[in-house]
Design a protein around this motif. Structure first.
Motif, short mmCIF file in Angstrom:
data_model
loop_
_atom_site.label_atom_id
_atom_site.label_comp_id
_atom_site.label_asym_id
_atom_site.label_seq_id
_atom_site.Cartn_x
_atom_site.Cartn_y
_atom_site.Cartn_z
N ILE A 144 0.85 -1.20 0.00
CA ILE A 144 0.00 0.00 0.00
C ILE A 144 0.89 1.25 0.00
N LEU A 145 1.94 1.24 0.82
CA LEU A 145 2.83 2.40 0.88
C LEU A 145 3.52 2.62 -0.46
N ASP A 146 3.91 1.53 -1.14
CA ASP A 146 4.51 1.64 -2.48
C ASP A 146 3.54 2.30 -3.45
N GLN A 147 2.30 1.79 -3.45
CA GLN A 147 1.28 2.33 -4.36
C GLN A 147 1.05 3.81 -4.13
N MET A 148 1.17 4.23 -2.87
CA MET A 148 0.87 5.62 -2.52
C MET A 148 2.13 6.48 -2.48
N GLY A 149 3.23 5.95 -2.98
CA GLY A 149 4.45 6.75 -3.11
C GLY A 149 5.23 6.93 -1.82
N LEU A 150 4.94 6.13 -0.79
CA LEU A 150 5.66 6.27 0.48
C LEU A 150 6.58 5.08 0.75
N GLY A 151 6.78 4.25 -0.27
CA GLY A 151 7.59 3.04 -0.08
C GLY A 151 8.99 3.37 0.43
N ALA A 152 9.57 4.45 -0.06
CA ALA A 152 10.95 4.79 0.30
C ALA A 152 11.08 5.26 1.75
N VAL A 153 9.98 5.68 2.35
CA VAL A 153 10.06 6.20 3.73
C VAL A 153 9.38 5.26 4.73
N LYS A 154 9.15 4.01 4.35
CA LYS A 154 8.32 3.15 5.22
C LYS A 154 8.94 2.89 6.58
N ASN A 155 10.27 2.99 6.68
CA ASN A 155 10.90 2.75 7.99
C ASN A 155 11.22 4.03 8.76
N GLU A 156 10.87 5.17 8.18
CA GLU A 156 11.07 6.45 8.89
C GLU A 156 10.13 6.54 10.08
N ILE A 157 10.55 7.31 11.08
CA ILE A 157 9.65 7.63 12.19
C ILE A 157 8.65 8.67 11.69
N THR A 158 7.40 8.44 11.96
CA THR A 158 6.33 9.22 11.34
C THR A 158 6.47 10.72 11.57
N LYS A 159 6.90 11.10 12.77
CA LYS A 159 6.97 12.54 13.05
C LYS A 159 7.99 13.27 12.17
#
Ligand SMILES: Nc1ncnc2c1ncn2[C@@H]1O[C@H](COP(=O)(O)OP(=O)(O)O)[C@@H](O)[C@H]1O
Ligand SMILES: [Mg+2]
Length: 267
Positions: A144-159
């Motif tokens: 889902i994160l890949d599809q929505m363009g967030l795949g590269a930041v999936k392990n980042e801390i959200t804040k």
């Protein structure tokens, strides 16, 4: 095989004569509209018109004071929110409801559990199938994160994510509940032009994947370019409904917004 009443040819969602009062304040006043499967329906109107309140009633966040809500022909009025999620209505999560100190992927993983009646810890006791399930859900979350363009930041801390990415993450969490209908409340607020263009593309992609969308949005050029149909609220009531060009030329709509700089038709 039997099909649930209304699922084959009725609207996906029907809001029927719904009112919502907060004490003496009438936030939504005898509102009726329908959402057809596959469409992007825009809801617009001045501040305080009752837009967020009606999404709150549909998603089970607020009980309706009067009226009914039907989803796939089924009366869902006043079901609890987790039951409504299970039936297939997902709501975008606001930045304020994200787990800021967890990773992006953990937030989506949490989203998978929103529709379950059984608490997460309870399911996790069912070792080792739970471990396999966790692996599968994490893989699906990453997808889902890949599809929505967030795949590269999936392990980042959200804040640490920029605002625009946090808002997209709020949509990803809703997608993790596998909705047939997705409710978005001003997904483009506070975004810059580039982020808005990205969000437009993402919402189009979500619809192309077969998910119906109801979107409240202030950014008029976004609404006009994205929505198939628009419902206009003022003082809790529908004052107009139609195609984007019809709404743009509707005198009552222009009147409701007149003198309010929020109606930026030409931006
Ligand atoms: N939880 C609440 N308690 C009391 N009043 C509320 C609550 N939520 C919204 N309202 C009031 O209901 C009206 C409609 O609010 P809202 O649905 O948030 O409008 P919109 O999203 O169109 O700006 C406003 O007058 C608002 O102050
Ligand atoms: Mg609102």
């Amino acid at each position: 095989m039997t099909t649930p009443a209304g699922s084959s040819n009725g609207p996906l969602l029907r809001v029927e004569d719904v009112s919502k009062h907060f004490g003496g304040l009438v936030a939504v006043n005898h509102l009726t509209f329908e959402v057809e499967e596959g469409e992007i329906l825009g809801i617009i109107g001045p501040n305080g018109a009752g837009k967020s309140t009606i999404l709150g009633v549909i998603s089970g966040f607020y009980p309706a004071t009067a009226g009914k809500v039907f989803f796939e022909g089924q009366d869902i009025t006043n079901l609890k929110s987790h039951g409504i999620v299970q039936l297939g209505i997902g709501r975008q999560f606001q930045a304020s409801t994200l787990f800021m100190s967890l990773s992006v992927l953990d937030n989506v993983y949490y989203g998978f559990h929103l529709g379950y009646k059984t608490p997460v810890w309870n399911r996790l006791l069912r070792f080792p199938s739970a471990l396999r399930e966790e692996r599968e859900l994490r893989a699906r979350g990453a997808e889902i994160l890949d599809q929505m363009g967030l795949g590269a930041v999936k392990n980042e801390i959200t804040k640490n994510l920029p605002h625009g990415h946090q808002r997209i993450l709020g949509v990803c969490i809703a997608l993790a509940t596998d909705p047939k209908l997705l409710l978005l409340d001003e997904p483009m607020t506070g975004m810059n032009q580039t982020e808005i263009a990205t969000m437009l593309e993402l919402v189009r992609g979500i619809r192309e994947s077969g998910i119906t969308i109801v979107m409240i949005e202030h950014n008029m050029s976004a609404v006009m370019s994205l929505c198939d149909r628009i419902v206009v609220l003022d003082h809790g009531q529908e004052i107009a409904e139609g195609l984007p060009w019809e709404i743009r030329e509707n005198d009552q709509v222009i009147e409701a917004y007149l003198g309010k700089d929020e109606f930026l038709l030409d931006d």
